[in-house]
Design a protein around this motif. Structure first.
Motif, PDB file in Angstrom:
ATOM      1  N   LEU A  72       0.808  -1.216   0.000  1.00  0.00           N
ATOM      2  CA  LEU A  72       0.000   0.000   0.000  1.00  0.00           C
ATOM      3  C   LEU A  72       0.843   1.268   0.000  1.00  0.00           C
ATOM      4  O   LEU A  72       0.319   2.351  -0.271  1.00  0.00           O
ATOM      5  CB  LEU A  72      -0.932  -0.006   1.213  1.00  0.00           C
ATOM      6  CG  LEU A  72      -2.035  -1.053   1.176  1.00  0.00           C
ATOM      7  CD1 LEU A  72      -2.834  -1.016   2.467  1.00  0.00           C
ATOM      8  CD2 LEU A  72      -2.940  -0.850  -0.013  1.00  0.00           C
ATOM      9  N   SER A  73       2.122   1.171   0.271  1.00  0.00           N
ATOM     10  CA  SER A  73       2.955   2.375   0.302  1.00  0.00           C
ATOM     11  C   SER A  73       3.403   2.812  -1.089  1.00  0.00           C
ATOM     12  O   SER A  73       3.940   3.915  -1.229  1.00  0.00           O
ATOM     13  CB  SER A  73       4.190   2.130   1.170  1.00  0.00           C
ATOM     14  OG  SER A  73       5.059   1.208   0.537  1.00  0.00           O
ATOM     15  N   PHE A  74       3.203   1.997  -2.106  1.00  0.00           N
ATOM     16  CA  PHE A  74       3.591   2.385  -3.453  1.00  0.00           C
ATOM     17  C   PHE A  74       2.712   3.525  -3.942  1.00  0.00           C
ATOM     18  O   PHE A  74       1.511   3.558  -3.714  1.00  0.00           O
ATOM     19  CB  PHE A  74       3.485   1.213  -4.424  1.00  0.00           C
ATOM     20  CG  PHE A  74       4.498   0.141  -4.198  1.00  0.00           C
ATOM     21  CD1 PHE A  74       5.839   0.435  -4.131  1.00  0.00           C
ATOM     22  CD2 PHE A  74       4.106  -1.169  -4.048  1.00  0.00           C
ATOM     23  CE1 PHE A  74       6.780  -0.556  -3.916  1.00  0.00           C
ATOM     24  CE2 PHE A  74       5.019  -2.170  -3.845  1.00  0.00           C
ATOM     25  CZ  PHE A  74       6.369  -1.858  -3.783  1.00  0.00           C
ATOM     26  N   VAL A  75       3.328   4.435  -4.664  1.00  0.00           N
ATOM     27  CA  VAL A  75       2.594   5.563  -5.222  1.00  0.00           C
ATOM     28  C   VAL A  75       2.017   5.127  -6.557  1.00  0.00           C
ATOM     29  O   VAL A  75       2.682   4.468  -7.349  1.00  0.00           O
ATOM     30  CB  VAL A  75       3.535   6.770  -5.404  1.00  0.00           C
ATOM     31  CG1 VAL A  75       2.817   7.937  -6.041  1.00  0.00           C
ATOM     32  CG2 VAL A  75       4.141   7.160  -4.079  1.00  0.00           C
ATOM     33  N   SER A  76       0.804   5.530  -6.780  1.00  0.00           N
ATOM     34  CA  SER A  76       0.165   5.194  -8.050  1.00  0.00           C
ATOM     35  C   SER A  76       0.905   5.881  -9.189  1.00  0.00           C
ATOM     36  O   SER A  76       1.256   7.066  -9.101  1.00  0.00           O
ATOM     37  CB  SER A  76      -1.292   5.635  -8.028  1.00  0.00           C
ATOM     38  OG  SER A  76      -1.876   5.428  -9.280  1.00  0.00           O
ATOM     39  N   THR A  77       1.140   5.174 -10.285  1.00  0.00           N
ATOM     40  CA  THR A  77       1.862   5.755 -11.414  1.00  0.00           C
ATOM     41  C   THR A  77       0.971   6.660 -12.248  1.00  0.00           C
ATOM     42  O   THR A  77       1.467   7.421 -13.058  1.00  0.00           O
ATOM     43  CB  THR A  77       2.448   4.657 -12.305  1.00  0.00           C
ATOM     44  OG1 THR A  77       1.378   3.814 -12.734  1.00  0.00           O
ATOM     45  CG2 THR A  77       3.465   3.830 -11.543  1.00  0.00           C
ATOM     46  N   ASN A  78      -0.329   6.559 -12.066  1.00  0.00           N
ATOM     47  CA  ASN A  78      -1.252   7.387 -12.828  1.00  0.00           C
ATOM     48  C   ASN A  78      -2.290   7.970 -11.869  1.00  0.00           C
ATOM     49  O   ASN A  78      -3.426   7.519 -11.832  1.00  0.00           O
ATOM     50  CB  ASN A  78      -1.923   6.555 -13.916  1.00  0.00           C
ATOM     51  CG  ASN A  78      -2.679   7.408 -14.896  1.00  0.00           C
ATOM     52  OD1 ASN A  78      -2.530   8.607 -14.903  1.00  0.00           O
ATOM     53  ND2 ASN A  78      -3.507   6.788 -15.708  1.00  0.00           N
ATOM     54  N   PRO A  79      -1.901   8.988 -11.086  1.00  0.00           N
ATOM     55  CA  PRO A  79      -2.855   9.539 -10.124  1.00  0.00           C
ATOM     56  C   PRO A  79      -3.981  10.275 -10.838  1.00  0.00           C
ATOM     57  O   PRO A  79      -3.786  10.804 -11.940  1.00  0.00           O
ATOM     58  CB  PRO A  79      -2.010  10.497  -9.290  1.00  0.00           C
ATOM     59  CG  PRO A  79      -0.891  10.871 -10.181  1.00  0.00           C
ATOM     60  CD  PRO A  79      -0.629   9.677 -11.054  1.00  0.00           C
ATOM     61  N   PRO A  80      -5.145  10.329 -10.246  1.00  0.00           N
ATOM     62  CA  PRO A  80      -6.254  11.043 -10.897  1.00  0.00           C
ATOM     63  C   PRO A  80      -5.967  12.545 -10.936  1.00  0.00           C
ATOM     64  O   PRO A  80      -5.385  13.114 -10.017  1.00  0.00           O
ATOM     65  CB  PRO A  80      -7.451  10.727 -10.007  1.00  0.00           C
ATOM     66  CG  PRO A  80      -6.876  10.338  -8.709  1.00  0.00           C
ATOM     67  CD  PRO A  80      -5.543   9.722  -8.992  1.00  0.00           C
TER      68      PRO A  80
END
Length: 55
Positions: free
Chosen positions: A29-37
């Motif tokens: 869960l600590s990974f950052v989304s590569t395509n944030p809204p």
């Protein structure tokens, strides 16, 4: 019937779930989304009618 003996399997199940919830899940869960809204405002599409030459 040895398969009804919960002694080793219950410990394995509890250990695996604790490992998942305490160690693996927070790391995933600590990974950052590569395509944030994006926070852009939605614009209405251009809906001009097409002038068909054969009508």
């Amino acid at each position: 019937m040895p398969q009804l003996n919960p002694n080793p399997w219950f410990f394995i199940m509890i250990t695996s779930w604790l490992t998942y919830t305490m160690i693996i899940q927070p790391k995933i869960l600590s990974f950052v989304s590569t395509n944030p809204p994006s926070n852009k405002k939605l614009t209405a599409p251009n809906t001009t009618p097409w002038s068909w030459p054969w009508t």
